[in-house]
Scaffold this active site. Structure first.
Site, short mmCIF file in Angstrom:
data_model
loop_
_atom_site.label_atom_id
_atom_site.label_comp_id
_atom_site.label_asym_id
_atom_site.label_seq_id
_atom_site.Cartn_x
_atom_site.Cartn_y
_atom_site.Cartn_z
N SER A 144 -65.70 48.17 36.05
CA SER A 144 -66.70 48.55 35.04
C SER A 144 -65.96 48.84 33.74
CB SER A 144 -67.42 49.80 35.53
OG SER A 144 -68.12 50.45 34.49
N TYR A 157 -68.57 58.15 38.96
CA TYR A 157 -68.58 56.69 38.77
C TYR A 157 -67.28 56.24 38.09
CZ TYR A 157 -70.56 52.09 37.50
OH TYR A 157 -70.80 50.74 37.35
#
Ligand code: NDP
Length: 254
Positions: A144, A157
């Protein structure tokens, strides 16, 4: 020689029933591979398989919860029973819970780390013994922008996605002599179910992403199609341990 042909290859895509996973699965299937769609939701799995079959791609679904080691091992066993081998593993299943760091319970924190990071170790390990029999293997781990940046409402995350890059480098390093290439892909902001929720949770996110992205748009899942085929194919046989942004330039805009 077609550098990008995936004819006779077998590819397992976790989270293959979702936005990015499905687009990658379809691209790999369009290049010739048989596809296994693996996710928890049976209906979404079956719908994705039907869509692939309608595009003349040979596909099956396997139910898996990547948080469960046994479930992951069973998934890989089922692939081997059906196809006798595995060539490509796309570790794509992922999740997020948006909160300030001090608001996470340990259970929430751990569930994100397990889904996004620990699952990659489990699935990669389960595939390794089959890759070495074949003397080749390709692993694509989905990171990401938060592999690079912190996130005020996504510390779990970000921690998991940062770990994805280091796990990728470590597996690549260890398994290079087995002709197994392990690479990470770092998507920018892509329009999927996951980010639909983010846009609801974070006011102004939609526009901020457009303003910061040199390409001046959100990504769509099909923007990940090319990298999926490239990193699955022999065109990338001397590329390992990388973390490649697919982000319209988001990460290079200071
Ligand atoms: P989606 O919500 O569309 O897809 C998430 C997928 O993960 C679903 O297929 C879901 O299937 C699967 N999944 C979640 N938890 C589990 C679990 N415990 N076991 C098995 N499968 C699971 O989101 P995206 O397509 O956006 O996300 C895919 C990946 O891309 C994730 O790793 C995400 O972090 C990453 N990413 C996304 C970005 C974006 O902008 N969209 C940006 C950067 C990275 P099911 O519900 O059936 O289990």
């Amino acid at each position: 020689m077609d550098l990008f042909s995936l004819d006779k290859k077998v590819a397992l895509v976790t989270g293959g029933n979702g936005g990015i996973g499905y687009a990658m699965a379809k691209a790999i299937g369009d290049a010739g591979a048989d596809i296994i769609i693996a996710g928890r939701n049976k209906d979404k799995n079956n719908l994705s398989v039907d869509n692939l079959k309608n595009n003349n791609i040979n596909a099956i679904a396997i139910e898996v919860d990547v948080n469960d080691e046994l479930s992951c091992k069973n998934m890989v066993d089922q692939v081997i029973n059906k196809f006798k081998k595995i060539d490509i593993l796309v570790n794509n299943a992922g999740t997020n819970i948006r909160k300030r760091p001090e608001e996470y319970s340990l259970k929430e924190w751990t569930s994100i780390i397990n889904t996004n990071l620990v699952s990659m170790f489990i699935c990669s390990k389960a595939c390794y013994k089959h890759f070495i029999k074949n003397e080749s293997g390709k692993i694509i781990n989905i990171g990401s922008m938060h592999s690079l940046f912190g996130a005020p409402l996504g510390s779990a995350y970000s921690a998991s996605k940062g770990g994805v890059v280091q796990l990728t480098k470590s597996l690549a390093n260890t398994w290079a002599l087995n002709n197994i290439q392990v690479n990470a892909v770092l998507p920018g902001y892509i329009d999927t179910e996951l980010t639909k929720q983010a846009r609801l949770d974070i006011p102004g996110l939609e526009q901020r992403v457009i303003e910061r992205t040199p390409a001046s748009r959100w990504g769509v899942p099909d923007d990940l199609a090319g990298i999926a085929v490239f990193l699955s194919s022999k065109a990338s046989n001397y590329i390992t341990g990388t973390a490649i942004p697919v982000d319209g330039g988001y990460s290079i805009n200071g």
